[in-house]
Design a protein around this motif. Sequence first.
Motif, short mmCIF file in Angstrom:
data_model
loop_
_atom_site.label_atom_id
_atom_site.label_comp_id
_atom_site.label_asym_id
_atom_site.label_seq_id
_atom_site.Cartn_x
_atom_site.Cartn_y
_atom_site.Cartn_z
N SER A 154 0.84 -1.19 0.00
CA SER A 154 0.00 0.00 0.00
C SER A 154 0.88 1.24 0.00
O SER A 154 1.87 1.32 0.73
CB SER A 154 -0.92 0.01 1.23
N ALA A 155 0.49 2.24 -0.80
CA ALA A 155 1.36 3.40 -0.97
C ALA A 155 0.55 4.59 -1.47
O ALA A 155 -0.60 4.46 -1.89
CB ALA A 155 2.50 3.08 -1.94
N THR A 156 1.19 5.75 -1.42
CA THR A 156 0.62 6.97 -1.99
C THR A 156 1.58 7.49 -3.06
O THR A 156 2.73 7.04 -3.17
CB THR A 156 0.40 8.05 -0.93
N LEU A 157 1.10 8.45 -3.84
CA LEU A 157 1.89 8.99 -4.94
C LEU A 157 2.37 10.41 -4.63
O LEU A 157 1.70 11.16 -3.93
CB LEU A 157 1.05 9.03 -6.23
N GLU A 158 3.52 10.75 -5.17
CA GLU A 158 4.05 12.10 -5.08
C GLU A 158 4.55 12.53 -6.47
O GLU A 158 5.49 11.95 -7.00
CB GLU A 158 5.21 12.16 -4.07
N PHE A 159 3.88 13.52 -7.06
CA PHE A 159 4.25 14.02 -8.38
C PHE A 159 5.19 15.22 -8.19
O PHE A 159 4.77 16.26 -7.71
CB PHE A 159 3.00 14.43 -9.16
N ARG A 160 6.42 15.06 -8.57
CA ARG A 160 7.43 16.10 -8.33
C ARG A 160 7.56 17.05 -9.51
O ARG A 160 7.12 16.75 -10.62
CB ARG A 160 8.77 15.45 -8.00
N GLU A 161 8.16 18.21 -9.26
CA GLU A 161 8.25 19.26 -10.28
C GLU A 161 9.08 18.84 -11.48
O GLU A 161 8.88 19.35 -12.58
CB GLU A 161 8.83 20.54 -9.66
N ASP A 162 10.00 17.91 -11.30
CA ASP A 162 10.84 17.47 -12.42
C ASP A 162 10.13 16.46 -13.31
O ASP A 162 10.73 15.92 -14.25
CB ASP A 162 12.16 16.90 -11.92
N GLY A 163 8.87 16.17 -13.01
CA GLY A 163 8.09 15.25 -13.83
C GLY A 163 8.16 13.81 -13.37
O GLY A 163 7.41 12.96 -13.87
N GLN A 164 9.02 13.50 -12.41
CA GLN A 164 9.11 12.14 -11.90
C GLN A 164 8.00 11.87 -10.88
O GLN A 164 7.55 12.78 -10.19
CB GLN A 164 10.47 11.88 -11.27
#
Length: 413
Positions: free
Chosen positions: A350-360
């Motif tokens: 189980s996990a959550t997502l993190e959308f970073r500014e560099d597109g990763q």
Amino acid sequence: MSLIPLPLARKAALDALQPAPPESVPLLEALGRFLAREVVASRSLPGCPVSAMDGYAVRAEETSGSNRDRPARLRVVDAIYAGHLPSRTVRPGEASRIFTGAPLPEGANAVVRQEATVVPGEGLVDICVAVPPGKDIRPVGEDLLAGTPLLRAGQRLESSVLGLLASLGDTHVLVRPPPRVAVLATGDELVPPGTPALPHQVYESNLVLVGAMAREAGARVVALERARDEDRELRAALERLAGGADVLVTTGGASVGDKDRVKRVLAGMGATFLVDGVAIKPGKPVAVARLGTTAVVVLPGTPGAATVAFDQLARPLLLRHQGVTEERQRLRVRLDDRRDKQAGLTYLISATLEFREDGQVWTRLRQQGGGHMLQNIGAEGYAVLPPGRADFGPGDTVDFERFDHPRYLPVEP
């Protein structure tokens, strides 16, 4: 217990249940269910040219050069309301008062908004703006044209879809019935919530957990029962519940300990096992069987393991009964932490997502264990650590199976 890979287990488990025959139900009863066949638009929307505004239906050429200083004065010859037909044609020098949704009269080819007009006296209107042909008119089929494929089989029926069907004049829609699900929790250590529990006892939570997951998958929960780890009691409960359910889900007693009796009792009842142990963690002891016409899913008793095993094997079965298969979005993500695993197993974390500014896209892993309850609260999906590898470090790339906004595709029996 011989473990089989997760993809093979999913495929084998689906043989436990076939799609149910379609039924026609009233639109409101179809909310959340799945279309059993394609829907083609039976009429155009709108069915005739209609006004998009409150104002005046005019001949566009008669407004040429009009403004506030030099308006075009026209005689008002009719008032047209939504749901009513015009009483006469608009001729040169004339206009018809018209309201939103009302059909356009013959002779008119534009609508002037009410705000761009002045009424100088009874039966007259001054047009203070020039308008082109077609202005503020909704043409036939602007929304959709009769004969257009509208909804595909497998479409989930949400409120907006039901409203669209009603706008076509439909009162019923063809869907497949929800599967009837019975849930049996087993274990001598279990006590019902709401009663006193000693430190060595466990409050039974799987009935609520599994029942809720079944409902989330569109099922109708028909029974929630408990049984002790005793063969005669287990057999009586299994026979009783299987008789009234399309799918019977058990929790607990799924492994190979002395008190793990569910699979042995089912085998003694003549059940045919399609899956018995899957190379996943958590949820490894999960099994899927057929008992007469009833599909049986045997889940581990620990809530974390039961959740993963239900999601990966029971949920697809319940959706198959409704005529669909679920496609979840898959992303490639980077791990935020190190995880070590058994190389032969697929780990679903189980996990959550993190959308970073560099597109990763990175994923924040939860602490995962068969008995853990908090790991799934607010989770956005599973980080999938595949077999064939034991160690994963921070920054390593893996698949992420996302829970929200899946696609549903029709399946054939």
